[in-house]
Design an enzyme around this catalytic site. Structure first.
Site, PDB file in Angstrom:
ATOM      1  N   ASP A 169       1.847  19.840  15.560  1.00 10.31           N
ATOM      2  CA  ASP A 169       1.713  19.751  16.705  1.00 10.31           C
ATOM      3  C   ASP A 169       0.176  19.069  17.173  1.00 10.31           C
ATOM      4  O   ASP A 169      -0.721  18.974  16.373  1.00 10.31           O
ATOM      5  CB  ASP A 169       2.305  20.678  18.110  1.00 10.31           C
ATOM      6  CG  ASP A 169       1.555  21.872  17.737  1.00 10.31           C
ATOM      7  OD1 ASP A 169       0.844  22.186  16.580  1.00 10.31           O
ATOM      8  OD2 ASP A 169       1.118  22.619  18.864  1.00 10.31           O
ATOM      9  N   HIS A 499       6.680  18.175   8.604  1.00 11.68           N
ATOM     10  CA  HIS A 499       6.777  18.292  10.104  1.00 11.68           C
ATOM     11  C   HIS A 499       5.291  18.144  10.426  1.00 11.68           C
ATOM     12  O   HIS A 499       4.642  19.131  10.816  1.00 11.68           O
ATOM     13  CB  HIS A 499       7.414  19.828  10.307  1.00 11.68           C
ATOM     14  CG  HIS A 499       7.474  19.676  11.914  1.00 11.68           C
ATOM     15  ND1 HIS A 499       8.666  19.274  12.303  1.00 11.68           N
ATOM     16  CD2 HIS A 499       6.917  20.433  12.778  1.00 11.68           C
ATOM     17  CE1 HIS A 499       8.707  19.701  13.828  1.00 11.68           C
ATOM     18  NE2 HIS A 499       7.622  20.321  13.861  1.00 11.68           N
ATOM     19  N   ASP A 545      12.282  19.116   2.107  1.00 10.85           N
ATOM     20  CA  ASP A 545      11.343  18.297   2.436  1.00 10.85           C
ATOM     21  C   ASP A 545      11.870  17.287   3.598  1.00 10.85           C
ATOM     22  O   ASP A 545      12.573  16.177   3.170  1.00 10.85           O
ATOM     23  CB  ASP A 545      10.977  17.423   1.074  1.00 10.85           C
ATOM     24  CG  ASP A 545       9.889  16.204   1.491  1.00 10.85           C
ATOM     25  OD1 ASP A 545       9.058  16.522   2.677  1.00 10.85           O
ATOM     26  OD2 ASP A 545       9.813  15.444   0.577  1.00 10.85           O
ATOM     27  N   GLU A 554       6.340  22.340   7.683  1.00 18.21           N
ATOM     28  CA  GLU A 554       5.270  22.183   8.540  1.00 18.21           C
ATOM     29  C   GLU A 554       3.777  22.287   8.007  1.00 18.21           C
ATOM     30  O   GLU A 554       4.003  22.761   6.679  1.00 18.21           O
ATOM     31  CB  GLU A 554       5.342  22.930   9.716  1.00 18.21           C
ATOM     32  CG  GLU A 554       4.260  22.444  11.055  1.00 18.21           C
ATOM     33  CD  GLU A 554       4.456  23.234  12.379  1.00 18.21           C
ATOM     34  OE1 GLU A 554       5.509  23.827  12.388  1.00 18.21           O
ATOM     35  OE2 GLU A 554       3.567  22.842  13.127  1.00 18.21           O
TER      36      GLU A 554
END
Ligand SMILES: [Ca+2]
Ligand SMILES: [Ca+2]
Length: 580
Positions: A169, A499, A545, A554
């Site tokens: 993020d 991710h 994956d 992630e």
């Protein structure tokens, strides 16, 4: 990127064998091991040397996985000394093992350079294909009502730019950032000659400061803005209320906030600022005034934390707006107190910090995590006592006592960690127990365990545990149950869909290179939100994956920090121009 064909990977050959090996490479003169899945290869393993000679395996041992009950064969090829590519063949299958003097030079450098690629608030102009315009300037961040103080009421606009994006993020979290820097500082302090010459091709590569310190400074400049100047408390994080979508940084429009000052963030901040004050002292030309500023901020932060010992992060209590991003919540700050008191004692020599460190010292060594940083303090005491003894400096009895009790805890941990290697499925300290797998396991257990082993060797001036650390590198880089080399951009089967928002949103097929993914996680906390299905529930195979898999695929700065500490350490040991 190294891309080499290996017929065995991902393809079930007709004789049912699969050869698993470190896809990045091995050290010349070290023992090399591959693992064959399926039928007993017996005497059929053939190794062709770079100059065409054929060798036989030294030994073959059967191992049954306690996790999957699969039968595998651990094939010891002996010490391969000539540099070059070896072809390892079993029946109709074969693959290549690269042997060199510095097999991890490139991957170690990439693991640190990754931090440059995830810098926020600046344009990325030395990222090659990954160049991008400035995103998240963070010059108009709001003080959330949970973080309000009389002189900084809710809604106050502050500027809090720079720092790294935390993970998949775009938010910036003090707890995890401080822990990441702490891990890399711990390695830096013991390998200063290595890091003095390590260049990562960043805008600061031309200056006189080691690039590792320049990179840490990029995040520390953000830290300078995260302390409330009126009381010394440190905001837990800088965040949007909700996670952004899988869009580019420049497309992000949500308002960002600094939220609630917490005891854990404030103590982590104090620890890292105190260490930084010490470590940047020789580099005042590039960073004038930083040492004095960091030292003062660290002491103030510590005082705030002592006055607010129960200010734990409570995300569920945040309203207007509510916040749903990474919590980094923690219900015990004893370990953070130990780490911060340790760092402040090393910086100031004040008795009060030593008293606190003695009060909060841990009873056993555990690999460090963002929520339990006791071992960061343990590493610091050992480093401190070792440095003093090298300089024949006399330390107080209590300090020597702390150093030696931390070392004996570490040695017990290491002996326990390596004892099952001779019967393990992948011939490594890591990877044969169910408890080795979970969210972020490849960093928190595999890399951090290897770092602990290398640390213990450094303290003893020996190489008792070095070979075991190499075995964890073998596991991480391909000799494992899925056959993945878990670092992006390296090996011939590595994650392509982590991710990671910037990698997913850009127009480039390959993800940012040098990222360690979280790894197999039987918890599968993401499975209800994913379209794809995990291929297996077995702990060491529960990896996918897939870009939606935040629980196994992630990336995160603390995970990459453990990769930097581990692989740079191995590479430093291979640099014959440096002493051990
Ligand atoms: Ca530099
Ligand atoms: Ca804690």
């Amino acid at each position: 990127m190294m891309v080499l064909a290996c017929a065995s990977l991902g393809v079930q050959a007709k004789d049912g064998l699969q050869i698993r090996r470190n896809q990045v490479g091995g050290y010349s003169g070290q023992e090399q091991v591959v693992v064959v899945e399926g039928a007993n290869p017996g005497g059929k393993v053939r190794v062709t040397t770079p100059d065409g000679k054929v060798l036989k395996a030294k030994s073959v041992r059967k191992a049954v996985s306690p996790l999957s009950q699969k039968t595998r064969y651990v094939v010891n090829l002996g010490n391969l000394s000539a540099v070059g590519d070896y072809r390892v063949a079993v029946g109709n299958e074969s693959c290549v093992l690269h042997i060199s003097e510095r097999p991890y030079r490139d991957i170690a450098t990439a693991s640190l350079r990754l931090f440059y690629l995830i810098r926020s608030g600046v344009p990325i102009e030395q990222g090659g294909a990954y160049n991008r315009p400035l995103g998240h300037p963070d010059t108009k961040v709001l003080v959330h009502n949970s973080a309000a103080s009389p002189l900084r009421p809710a809604g106050t606009v502050i500027s809090s730019p720079l720092g790294w994006y935390d993970a998949g993020d775009y938010n910036k979290y003090v707890v995890n950032s401080a822990f990441s820097i702490g891990l890399m500082f711990a390695a830096y302090e013991l390998l200063p000659e290595y890091f003095a010459q390590l260049k990562t091709n960043i805008p600061e590569s031309g200056n006189a400061t080691p690039d590792l310190l320049d990179e840490m400074m990029f995040n520390l400049r953000w830290f300078l803005t995260m302390q409330d100047p009126y009381d010394g408390g440190v905001y837990h994080k800088l965040t949007t209320p909700n996670f952004e979508g899988f869009i580019l940084p420049t497309a992000c429009q949500q308002q960002r906030y600094v939220v609630m000052k917490t005891v854990t963030a404030t103590l982590d901040f104090a620890a890292v600022m105190a260490d930084a004050a010490r470590l940047y002292e020789p580099y005042q030309t590039e960073y004038p005034g930083f040492t004095a500023q960091a030292a003062a901020m660290a002491e103030r932060a510590y005082q705030w934390a002592k006055q607010n010992p129960t200010a734990f992060y409570r995300q569920e209590q945040l309203k207007d707006p509510a916040v749903t991003t990474g919590a980094y919540g923690d219900n015990s700050a004893d370990d953070e107190l130990f780490w911060a008191a340790t760092a402040l004692y090393r910086l100031t020599g004040k008795q009060t910090y030593l008293d606190d460190a003695l009060r909060y010292k841990p009873q056993r060594f555990t690999t460090p995590t963002w929520g339990n940083v006791a071992s960061m303090g343990a590493y610091a005491w050992m480093t401190f006592v070792r440095a003093a003894s090298l300089e024949t400096k006399v330390l107080p009895e209590a300090v020597n006592g702390l150093g030696s009790s931390m070392l004996s805890q570490l040695n017990s941990y290491c002996d326990e960690a390596v004892k099952a290697v001779p019967t393990s499925s992948f011939n490594a300290p890591y990877g044969d127990k169910a408890s080795d797998f979970g969210w972020g396991c490849l960093a928190e257990f595999c890399c951090c365990q290897a770092m602990a082993l290398l640390f213990a060797d450094k303290m003893a001036g020996s190489d008792k545990y070095h070979r075991y650390a190499l075995q964890n590198a073998d596991y991480l880089l391909g000799r494992n149950a899925t056959g993945y080399c878990y670092v992006t951009g390296f090996g011939d089967k590595s994650p392509m869909h982590p991710h990671h928002r910037p990698s997913a949103a850009d127009a480039i097929e390959a993800p940012f290179p040098g990222m360690l993914v979280g790894g197999p996680n039987p918890g599968q906390q993401d499975k209800k939100e994913m379209k794809a299905t995990y291929p297996s529930n077995v702990p060491d195979e529960s990896y996918i994956d897939d870009v939606e898999s935040y629980a196994s695929n992630e990336i995160a700065i603390n995970w990459n920090a453990s990769l930097v500490a581990f692989l740079c350490w191995l590479d430093a040991l291979a640099d014959t121009s440096l002493g051990r």
